[in-house]
Design a protein around this motif. Sequence first.
Motif, PDB file in Angstrom:
ATOM      1  N   LEU A   1      -4.430   0.209  -8.382  1.00 60.34           N
ATOM      2  CA  LEU A   1      -5.212  -0.956  -7.975  1.00 60.34           C
ATOM      3  C   LEU A   1      -5.902  -1.603  -9.175  1.00 60.34           C
ATOM      4  O   LEU A   1      -6.017  -2.831  -9.242  1.00 60.34           O
TER       5      LEU A   1
ATOM      6  N   GLY B   1      -4.255   6.325  -6.001  1.00 62.58           N
ATOM      7  CA  GLY B   1      -3.803   4.968  -6.232  1.00 62.58           C
ATOM      8  C   GLY B   1      -4.863   4.065  -6.817  1.00 62.58           C
ATOM      9  O   GLY B   1      -4.642   2.853  -6.924  1.00 62.58           O
TER      10      GLY B   1
ATOM     11  N   ILE C   1      -1.357   4.409  -1.697  1.00 61.19           N
ATOM     12  CA  ILE C   1      -2.798   4.355  -1.483  1.00 61.19           C
ATOM     13  C   ILE C   1      -3.210   5.378  -0.436  1.00 61.19           C
ATOM     14  O   ILE C   1      -2.653   5.431   0.673  1.00 61.19           O
TER      15      ILE C   1
ATOM     16  N   THR D   1      -6.961   6.968   1.191  1.00 59.96           N
ATOM     17  CA  THR D   1      -8.415   6.785   1.225  1.00 59.96           C
ATOM     18  C   THR D   1      -9.076   7.979   1.902  1.00 59.96           C
ATOM     19  O   THR D   1      -8.440   8.722   2.653  1.00 59.96           O
TER      20      THR D   1
ATOM     21  N   GLN E   1       0.822  -1.204   0.000  1.00 61.38           N
ATOM     22  CA  GLN E   1       0.000   0.000   0.000  1.00 61.38           C
ATOM     23  C   GLN E   1       0.859   1.257   0.000  1.00 61.38           C
ATOM     24  O   GLN E   1       0.536   2.242  -0.681  1.00 61.38           O
TER      25      GLN E   1
ATOM     26  N   PHE F   1      -9.465  -4.411  -0.554  1.00 60.87           N
ATOM     27  CA  PHE F   1     -10.122  -3.419  -1.411  1.00 60.87           C
ATOM     28  C   PHE F   1     -10.966  -4.165  -2.441  1.00 60.87           C
ATOM     29  O   PHE F   1     -10.566  -5.216  -2.952  1.00 60.87           O
TER      30      PHE F   1
ATOM     31  N   TYR G   1     -12.648   2.134  -6.000  1.00 67.00           N
ATOM     32  CA  TYR G   1     -12.225   1.078  -5.082  1.00 67.00           C
ATOM     33  C   TYR G   1     -12.600   1.478  -3.665  1.00 67.00           C
ATOM     34  O   TYR G   1     -12.285   2.579  -3.205  1.00 67.00           O
TER      35      TYR G   1
ATOM     36  N   ARG H   1     -12.506   0.458   0.406  1.00 65.60           N
ATOM     37  CA  ARG H   1     -11.790  -0.338   1.401  1.00 65.60           C
ATOM     38  C   ARG H   1     -12.814  -1.106   2.229  1.00 65.60           C
ATOM     39  O   ARG H   1     -13.691  -0.520   2.864  1.00 65.60           O
TER      40      ARG H   1
ATOM     41  N   VAL I   1     -10.816   4.813  -2.119  1.00 68.09           N
ATOM     42  CA  VAL I   1      -9.435   5.093  -2.503  1.00 68.09           C
ATOM     43  C   VAL I   1      -9.437   6.317  -3.413  1.00 68.09           C
ATOM     44  O   VAL I   1     -10.016   6.294  -4.503  1.00 68.09           O
TER      45      VAL I   1
END
Length: 326
Positions: free
Chosen positions: A317, A313, A54, A56, A49, A282, A274, A276, A310
């Motif tokens: 992903l 990133g 990443i 969020t 990550q 994810f 995406y 979490r 997210v």
Amino acid sequence: MRQLAYLTLPIALAACSKTDSRSSAPPSHAELIAHESELLKLTLTPEAQRRLGIVTARPGGGAAGQVRQVTGEIVVPPTTANGVPTNSLTNLQQVGAQQAAADGEVARTEAQARLARIALTRAENLVREEAGSIRARDEAAAAFAAAQAALGAARQQRALLGPAIGSLGNQSVLWVRASVFASDVGAIQRGGSATVRALGADAVSHSARPVQAPPSADGTAGTVDIYYALGNDGRSFRVGQRVAVDLPLSGRTQGLSVASSAIVRDIYGGEWLYRRTGKDTFVRQRVEVASETGGTALLARGLEPGAEVVTVGAAELFGTEFGAAH
């Protein structure tokens, strides 16, 4: 006869059985191949990550005016209210020849008007000195009025041909011709400003105000043309350039707002983000973007409040999910 009846009875029963078996078979068959709920759940270590960067965030509430995106073309506005815009379909060679002829006609009628004015002045002076006739003065006045009318018509005809061909690329104000389907014209706010931007991911948006123009439409495509004016001081646009136009619609859309960087799009135009679902997990989730402006996307549906999304990133992903990155 009794023996014949015994022979035909099994044949009839077999035919009925065959008909019943055919009618009981379904006319079509659907087989489940995949479903959007059967998506991959990505599990990333904390180190992975950090390597992917990443970040969020939880979406917030928002509202935005509804818009309809259509294609447009940069055209040159006419110099008079009765003129026709110059677009990419205009035959510039023919227009240039017509402009040259119209310029010559304007010069000729201006010369005639000057001569008629001199003749009228001379006739008025003779009448004042009692050396000329009133009839000659009236004829000179009529000739001057006719010359003035011819000059006005020549200037109007020249104005209808628009600006000179050599100056088309130096216009400080240009028009945008937006092609709208006839079924959508009633939903557009004709008094609202539109947003114009060149085709490209990093294009800058420009505001354009609505203007009145001669009615035009495309019967083959079923579209109606709506015109907007925008400044071109920085020479950002060129005549004939294709642009994207966001037209304002009636009403506003309520939804959740996320950063535009959270949205990823597949090859079919589907919009995803995406979410979490755990500390290191994810899942890709389909959403529908109602509008996108200023780096913020307003979601019409697909995401529940409080979800962790997210924002940085998401593209990485997406590549990880389909094996493009590891």
